[in-house]
Design a protein around this motif. Structure first.
Motif, mmCIF file in Angstrom:
data_model
loop_
_atom_site.group_PDB
_atom_site.id
_atom_site.type_symbol
_atom_site.label_atom_id
_atom_site.label_comp_id
_atom_site.label_asym_id
_atom_site.label_seq_id
_atom_site.Cartn_x
_atom_site.Cartn_y
_atom_site.Cartn_z
ATOM 1 N N ASP A 24 -23.796 40.853 -59.426
ATOM 2 C CA ASP A 24 -23.881 42.279 -58.962
ATOM 3 C C ASP A 24 -22.361 42.560 -57.916
ATOM 4 N N VAL A 25 -21.828 43.578 -58.277
ATOM 5 C CA VAL A 25 -20.715 43.952 -57.887
ATOM 6 C C VAL A 25 -20.775 44.987 -56.924
ATOM 7 N N GLY A 26 -20.466 44.407 -55.529
ATOM 8 C CA GLY A 26 -20.542 45.067 -54.454
ATOM 9 C C GLY A 26 -21.888 44.895 -53.687
ATOM 10 N N CYS A 27 -22.272 43.875 -53.354
ATOM 11 C CA CYS A 27 -23.611 43.257 -53.149
ATOM 12 C C CYS A 27 -23.848 43.768 -51.593
ATOM 13 N N GLY A 28 -23.075 44.003 -50.812
ATOM 14 C CA GLY A 28 -23.429 44.332 -49.386
ATOM 15 C C GLY A 28 -23.944 43.296 -48.767
ATOM 16 N N THR A 29 -25.116 43.660 -48.115
ATOM 17 C CA THR A 29 -25.791 42.509 -47.252
ATOM 18 C C THR A 29 -26.768 41.888 -48.156
ATOM 19 N N GLU A 48 -18.750 40.699 -53.036
ATOM 20 C CA GLU A 48 -18.624 41.851 -51.980
ATOM 21 C C GLU A 48 -17.327 41.455 -51.273
ATOM 22 N N PRO A 49 -16.400 42.567 -51.130
ATOM 23 C CA PRO A 49 -14.966 42.340 -50.416
ATOM 24 C C PRO A 49 -15.119 42.249 -48.790
ATOM 25 N N SER A 50 -16.293 42.567 -48.152
ATOM 26 C CA SER A 50 -16.381 42.433 -46.880
ATOM 27 C C SER A 50 -17.144 41.009 -46.370
ATOM 28 N N ILE A 51 -16.373 40.327 -45.819
ATOM 29 C CA ILE A 51 -16.680 39.127 -45.235
ATOM 30 C C ILE A 51 -18.000 39.268 -44.243
ATOM 31 N N GLU A 52 -17.961 40.331 -43.392
ATOM 32 C CA GLU A 52 -18.918 40.491 -42.563
ATOM 33 C C GLU A 52 -20.146 40.621 -43.239
ATOM 34 N N LEU A 54 -20.896 39.719 -46.241
ATOM 35 C CA LEU A 54 -21.439 38.392 -46.828
ATOM 36 C C LEU A 54 -22.134 37.426 -46.066
ATOM 37 N N LYS A 55 -21.646 37.469 -44.681
ATOM 38 C CA LYS A 55 -22.353 36.507 -43.716
ATOM 39 C C LYS A 55 -23.516 36.846 -43.436
ATOM 40 N N GLN A 56 -23.962 38.282 -43.293
ATOM 41 C CA GLN A 56 -25.192 38.592 -43.252
ATOM 42 C C GLN A 56 -26.104 38.526 -44.516
ATOM 43 N N ALA A 57 -25.631 38.490 -45.750
ATOM 44 C CA ALA A 57 -26.395 38.236 -46.972
ATOM 45 C C ALA A 57 -26.776 36.640 -46.943
ATOM 46 N N VAL A 58 -25.623 35.639 -46.478
ATOM 47 C CA VAL A 58 -25.908 34.512 -46.573
ATOM 48 C C VAL A 58 -26.978 33.980 -45.462
ATOM 49 N N ALA A 59 -27.084 34.874 -44.452
ATOM 50 C CA ALA A 59 -27.777 34.549 -43.566
ATOM 51 C C ALA A 59 -29.323 34.642 -43.875
ATOM 52 N N LYS A 60 -29.488 35.619 -44.674
ATOM 53 C CA LYS A 60 -30.767 36.031 -45.220
ATOM 54 C C LYS A 60 -31.428 35.065 -46.234
#
Length: 232
Positions: A24-29, A48-52, A54-60
Motif C-alpha cells: 500500500d503506497v500512502g497508507c495513511g492511518t 507512508e511519509p507521515s510519522i504521525e 504511521l503512529k496512528q496505524a500501528v496503534a490500531k
C-alpha cells in the motif's frame, strides 16, 4: 464508512490472494491495509511519509502482521519485482512527481501482476456537492488531481499493459444535512484545508445556505471512485 466495497474492489482488481506480497503506497492511518489483511492472509507492507499517521496505524493493529514503513512513494525502498499487488487509494494527487511514483510502482511489481490506483475523475469532482456549491473548491481539485485519461496514458507510456478504468459507485443512503455540514466544518476533504481561513468561512456560509435550500433536512449520498488498473 462503507469501507467493504472499496476493500473488495482493491482485492478484485489487484487479484489479491492469500500469501500474496502486497504494498500500500500512502497508507495513511492504515484503514485499507488493516481491512484487507483481515480478509486475506497476505505478506503486507504499508508505506507512508507521515510519522504521525504511521503512529496512528500501528496503534490500531493488534495482530502485528503488517510491516509499517516510513517512506516516499517517489523512491520506493524495495527491490525490483517484489510485489504481487501494489495499490494506492486517493494518494496520487498528493504526490509531486506522479510519473516517478508510477514508475517506481512498476519497477517493484512482479511480472504479470496488478497495480491499482483509486482516484477521482474530473467529471465526478465537478458533480460533487462541494464543487457545485462551495466557491473555490473546484479549481483546486482540478489542479491537484490528474485526469483519468492522463493517468492511463502515463501508465501505458511507462509500460503497464491492459490499462483499464473501472468506475464504482456506492449508494450510502441518507445523511442529515446537519451531520454533513459538521463534516464540512471539520474540513473532512483535504481540499478545504488549502483554502485560506477567510475564504473557507466565506464559502462555508454560502454552502450552508445553498445546501439547506436544496436538500432540506437530509441528503442522499452516493460515493464513487475510479480504479485504474494495469498489469506489468
Amino acid at each position: 464508512m462503507p469501507a467493504d466495497i472499496w476493500l473488495s474492489k482493491i482485492i478484485e482488481y489487484g487479484r489479491i490472494n492469500s500469501n500474496c506480497a502486497v504494498l500500500d503506497v500512502g497508507c495513511g492511518t492504515g484503514r485499507f491495509p488493516l481491512g484487507i489483511s483481515t480478509l486475506k492472509n497476505c505478506v503486507f507492507y504499508a508505506l507512508e511519509p507521515s510519522i504521525e499517521m504511521l503512529k496512528q496505524a500501528v496503534a490500531k493493529e493488534k495482530s502485528k502482521n503488517i510491516l509499517w514503513i516510513r517512506g516516499d512513494g517517489q523512491r520506493l525502498p524495495f527491490r525490483d519485482n517484489s510485489f504481487d499487488c501494489i495499490y494506492m487509494t486517493l494518494v496520487i494527487h498528493h504526490i509531486e512527481d506522479k510519473e516517478m511514483a508510477l514508475r517506481e510502482m512498476y519497477r517493484v511489481l512482479k511480472r504479470g501482476r496488478s497495480c491499482v490506483v483509486m482516484t477521482n475523475s474530473h467529471y465526478r469532482m465537478k458533480k460533487h456537492v462541494l464543487s457545485r456549491y462551495f466557491p473555490g473548491v473546484t479549481p483546486l481539485d482540478l489542479k491537484r488531481f490528474p485526469s483519468v485519461p492522463s493517468l492511463k496514458k502515463t501508465m501505458i507510456d511507462i509500460g503497464f499493459r491492459d490499462v483499464r478504468n473501472h468506475i464504482v459507485q456506492h449508494a450510502e443512503g441518507y445523511i442529515s444535512t446537519d451531520e454533513y455540514l459538521e463534516k464540512v466544518r471539520n474540513k473532512y476533504i483535504s481540499t478545504l484545508t488549502l483554502l485560506s481561513q477567510e475564504a473557507f468561512q466565506r464559502g462555508l456560509k454560502i454552502f450552508e445556505q445553498r445546501v439547506r435550500t436544496k436538500y432540506g433536512a437530509q441528503m442522499r449520498r452516493i460515493t464513487g471512485f475510479d480504479f485504474i488498473v494495469g498489469q506489468k
